[in-house]
Motif scaffolding. Structure first.
Motif, PDB file in Angstrom:
ATOM      1  N   LYS A   7       0.830  -1.201   0.000  1.00 39.86           N
ATOM      2  CA  LYS A   7       0.000   0.000   0.000  1.00 39.86           C
ATOM      3  C   LYS A   7       0.863   1.248   0.000  1.00 39.86           C
ATOM      4  N   ASN A   8       1.991   1.179   0.703  1.00 40.23           N
ATOM      5  CA  ASN A   8       2.865   2.344   0.809  1.00 40.23           C
ATOM      6  C   ASN A   8       4.067   2.191  -0.119  1.00 40.23           C
ATOM      7  N   ILE A   9       4.084   2.977  -1.186  1.00 36.14           N
ATOM      8  CA  ILE A   9       5.286   2.985  -2.039  1.00 36.14           C
ATOM      9  C   ILE A   9       6.016   4.329  -1.911  1.00 36.14           C
ATOM     10  N   ASP A  10       5.607   5.130  -0.890  1.00 42.43           N
ATOM     11  CA  ASP A  10       6.245   6.433  -0.668  1.00 42.43           C
ATOM     12  C   ASP A  10       7.673   6.267  -0.163  1.00 42.43           C
ATOM     13  N   ILE A  11       7.901   5.182   0.601  1.00 40.00           N
ATOM     14  CA  ILE A  11       9.247   4.915   1.104  1.00 40.00           C
ATOM     15  C   ILE A  11       9.837   3.770   0.308  1.00 40.00           C
ATOM     16  N   PHE A  12      11.065   3.945  -0.164  1.00 42.60           N
ATOM     17  CA  PHE A  12      11.757   2.848  -0.855  1.00 42.60           C
ATOM     18  C   PHE A  12      13.256   3.001  -0.699  1.00 42.60           C
ATOM     19  N   TYR A  13      13.943   1.867  -0.794  1.00 41.03           N
ATOM     20  CA  TYR A  13      15.401   1.829  -0.836  1.00 41.03           C
ATOM     21  C   TYR A  13      15.805   1.734  -2.297  1.00 41.03           C
ATOM     22  N   THR A  14      16.966   2.279  -2.614  1.00 40.16           N
ATOM     23  CA  THR A  14      17.426   2.194  -4.000  1.00 40.16           C
ATOM     24  C   THR A  14      18.945   2.116  -4.050  1.00 40.16           C
ATOM     25  N   TYR A  15      19.448   1.340  -5.000  1.00 38.76           N
ATOM     26  CA  TYR A  15      20.898   1.228  -5.210  1.00 38.76           C
ATOM     27  C   TYR A  15      21.136   0.659  -6.604  1.00 38.76           C
ATOM     28  N   LYS A  16      22.385   0.740  -7.054  1.00 40.95           N
ATOM     29  CA  LYS A  16      22.781   0.234  -8.370  1.00 40.95           C
ATOM     30  C   LYS A  16      23.352  -1.174  -8.234  1.00 40.95           C
ATOM     31  N   GLY A  17      22.769  -2.112  -8.970  1.00 38.28           N
ATOM     32  CA  GLY A  17      23.209  -3.499  -8.867  1.00 38.28           C
ATOM     33  C   GLY A  17      23.065  -4.245 -10.172  1.00 38.28           C
ATOM     34  N   SER A  18      22.753  -5.534 -10.040  1.00 37.80           N
ATOM     35  CA  SER A  18      22.811  -6.435 -11.192  1.00 37.80           C
ATOM     36  C   SER A  18      21.578  -7.328 -11.263  1.00 37.80           C
ATOM     37  N   LEU A  19      21.472  -8.070 -12.352  1.00 42.04           N
ATOM     38  CA  LEU A  19      20.583  -9.220 -12.391  1.00 42.04           C
ATOM     39  C   LEU A  19      21.050 -10.185 -11.304  1.00 42.04           C
ATOM     40  N   THR A  20      20.137 -10.802 -10.588  1.00 40.29           N
ATOM     41  CA  THR A  20      20.529 -11.747  -9.532  1.00 40.29           C
ATOM     42  C   THR A  20      20.694 -13.170 -10.067  1.00 40.29           C
ATOM     43  N   THR A  21      20.531 -13.348 -11.370  1.00 38.22           N
ATOM     44  CA  THR A  21      20.803 -14.639 -12.010  1.00 38.22           C
ATOM     45  C   THR A  21      21.822 -14.411 -13.123  1.00 38.22           C
ATOM     46  N   PRO A  22      22.529 -15.478 -13.521  1.00 36.03           N
ATOM     47  CA  PRO A  22      23.348 -15.352 -14.724  1.00 36.03           C
ATOM     48  C   PRO A  22      22.497 -14.817 -15.883  1.00 36.03           C
ATOM     49  N   PRO A  23      23.032 -13.934 -16.724  1.00 36.53           N
ATOM     50  CA  PRO A  23      24.443 -13.527 -16.808  1.00 36.53           C
ATOM     51  C   PRO A  23      24.880 -12.386 -15.893  1.00 36.53           C
ATOM     52  N   ASN A  67      24.318  -9.199 -15.453  1.00 43.61           N
ATOM     53  CA  ASN A  67      24.641  -7.862 -15.993  1.00 43.61           C
ATOM     54  C   ASN A  67      24.408  -6.771 -14.949  1.00 43.61           C
ATOM     55  N   GLU A  68      25.364  -5.844 -14.854  1.00 45.42           N
ATOM     56  CA  GLU A  68      25.281  -4.755 -13.867  1.00 45.42           C
ATOM     57  C   GLU A  68      24.554  -3.561 -14.473  1.00 45.42           C
ATOM     58  N   VAL A  69      23.266  -3.749 -14.671  1.00 36.83           N
ATOM     59  CA  VAL A  69      22.447  -2.791 -15.424  1.00 36.83           C
ATOM     60  C   VAL A  69      21.146  -2.460 -14.706  1.00 36.83           C
ATOM     61  N   VAL A  70      21.059  -2.827 -13.420  1.00 38.73           N
ATOM     62  CA  VAL A  70      19.775  -2.729 -12.721  1.00 38.73           C
ATOM     63  C   VAL A  70      19.792  -1.620 -11.679  1.00 38.73           C
ATOM     64  N   THR A  71      18.855  -0.684 -11.782  1.00 41.46           N
ATOM     65  CA  THR A  71      18.549   0.200 -10.662  1.00 41.46           C
ATOM     66  C   THR A  71      17.505  -0.522  -9.826  1.00 41.46           C
ATOM     67  N   TRP A  72      17.888  -0.892  -8.611  1.00 42.20           N
ATOM     68  CA  TRP A  72      16.975  -1.602  -7.713  1.00 42.20           C
ATOM     69  C   TRP A  72      16.158  -0.615  -6.906  1.00 42.20           C
ATOM     70  N   ILE A  73      14.857  -0.894  -6.810  1.00 38.01           N
ATOM     71  CA  ILE A  73      13.962  -0.119  -5.944  1.00 38.01           C
ATOM     72  C   ILE A  73      13.226  -1.134  -5.077  1.00 38.01           C
ATOM     73  N   ILE A  74      13.512  -1.096  -3.776  1.00 35.98           N
ATOM     74  CA  ILE A  74      13.005  -2.107  -2.848  1.00 35.98           C
ATOM     75  C   ILE A  74      12.059  -1.428  -1.846  1.00 35.98           C
ATOM     76  N   PHE A  75      10.847  -1.938  -1.768  1.00 35.92           N
ATOM     77  CA  PHE A  75       9.873  -1.375  -0.827  1.00 35.92           C
ATOM     78  C   PHE A  75      10.000  -2.085   0.523  1.00 35.92           C
ATOM     79  N   PRO A  76      10.122  -1.320   1.619  1.00 39.31           N
ATOM     80  CA  PRO A  76      10.278  -1.950   2.934  1.00 39.31           C
ATOM     81  C   PRO A  76       8.986  -2.556   3.479  1.00 39.31           C
ATOM     82  N   THR A  77       7.843  -2.089   3.001  1.00 40.61           N
ATOM     83  CA  THR A  77       6.557  -2.614   3.495  1.00 40.61           C
ATOM     84  C   THR A  77       6.248  -3.929   2.803  1.00 40.61           C
ATOM     85  N   PRO A  78       6.151  -5.049   3.556  1.00 39.16           N
ATOM     86  CA  PRO A  78       5.853  -6.323   2.893  1.00 39.16           C
ATOM     87  C   PRO A  78       4.383  -6.453   2.517  1.00 39.16           C
ATOM     88  N   VAL A  79       4.120  -7.356   1.558  1.00 39.67           N
ATOM     89  CA  VAL A  79       2.765  -7.700   1.128  1.00 39.67           C
ATOM     90  C   VAL A  79       2.430  -9.053   1.762  1.00 39.67           C
TER      91      VAL A  79
END
Ligand code: BO1
Ligand code: ZN
Length: 262
Positions: free
Chosen positions: A192-208, A210-222
């Motif tokens: 419900k709350n997407i006003d707060i989020f964490y963000t950092y520069k990372g990668s695909l978490t599976t092969p291959p 690639n370091e091309v991902v801007t991650w946006i992680i919501f702290p509120t679980p569903v």
């Protein structure tokens, strides 16, 4: 080799077959509110998230996860995101969503937040609109944005997961796919709350990796019920169970993580 597995031994072999997996901007990582830099970022804007995704929607067992591919036969505008920590004027359109989960309640998510590993994490994968497809976008450092959504166990079913969960049993075995039996919106799968989020520069978490991902992680679980999570846990690719399809934590290295401050 194209194959990869999730056991400890298998994950050690990733870097041999996929050189990018040993880079310095890998995902997932452990996030904490104390170590994140609070920034007055603009809100993350989500467009079309309340609309039903275009039909037909396919649910597929990829051998590593269950995936909902969003294809666009009718060439209509698909849901997209902008704002937040994303570069000005860059819009990212949905490509697919998938899940990572554990065989036990104390594991499954890829990211860790304030020391908590959740039992499941959903990834909504978006491609920068300037690139024509996911594979192209994976070659550019502003190519992808993945929204990470944690799930937390509760007694009651999450009604929004009914459509997906009720079709899971039809995709036992790698490459098995079916049309999703009822339509879904992305908004119904977000916290419900997407006003707060964490963000950092990372990668695909599976092969291959690639370091091309801007991650946006919501702290509120569903929420998700035990019954619903158990249906994910019973999925197999025909050889191995899919459960525990999460990558081990990667070094944060010289990176900073950010949290949106209101
Ligand atoms: S994730 O959200 O970081 N877990 C993630 C992992 C892999 C992909 C997307 C999101 N996609 C992969 C495809 C591969 C393709 C690769 C590079 O992207 O699954 O088939 O080769 O384009
Ligand atoms: Zn993922």
């Amino acid at each position: 080799g194209r194959h990869f597995g999730y056991s400890k031994r298998d994950q050690h072999i990733w870097v041999k077959n996929f050189k990018l997996c040993s880079g310095k901007l890998q995902s997932p990582i452990s996030l904490s509110s104390f170590k994140s830099v609070a920034l007055p970022l603009p809100a993350l804007e989500v467009i079309g998230y309340h609309d039903f995704l275009p039909n037909p929607l396919y649910l597929k067992n990829s051998g590593h996860s269950v995936v909902i591919n969003v294809n666009n036969h009718l060439r209509k505008e698909l849901p997209y995101i902008f704002g937040g920590s994303l570069d000005a004027n860059q819009e990212y359109e949905i490509d697919h969503l998938h899940f990572h989960w554990g065989a036990k309640n104390n594991r499954g998510s890829e990211h860790i937040l304030n020391g908590i590993r959740y039992p499941m994490e959903m990834h909504i994968v978006h491609r920068n609109k300037i690139y024509s497809n996911l594979s192209n976008a994976s070659n550019y450092k502003n190519g992808l944005v993945v929204l990470g959504i944690f799930f937390q166990l509760q007694e009651e079913d999450n009604e929004s997961l009914h459509s997906i969960v009720s079709d899971l049993m039809c995709v036992q075995g790698i490459n098995r796919a079916i049309k999703l039996s009822s339509p879904i919106t992305l908004a119904s799968l977000l916290p419900k709350n997407i006003d707060i989020f964490y963000t950092y520069k990372g990668s695909l978490t599976t092969p291959p990796c690639n370091e091309v991902v801007t991650w946006i992680i919501f702290p509120t679980p569903v929420p998700i019920s035990f019954t619903q999570l158990n249906k994910f846990r019973s999925l197999s690719n025909g050889k191995d169970m899919l459960a525990d399809n999460f990558r081990k934590l990667q070094n944060i290295g010289l990176r900073k993580t950010y949290v949106r401050r209101l």
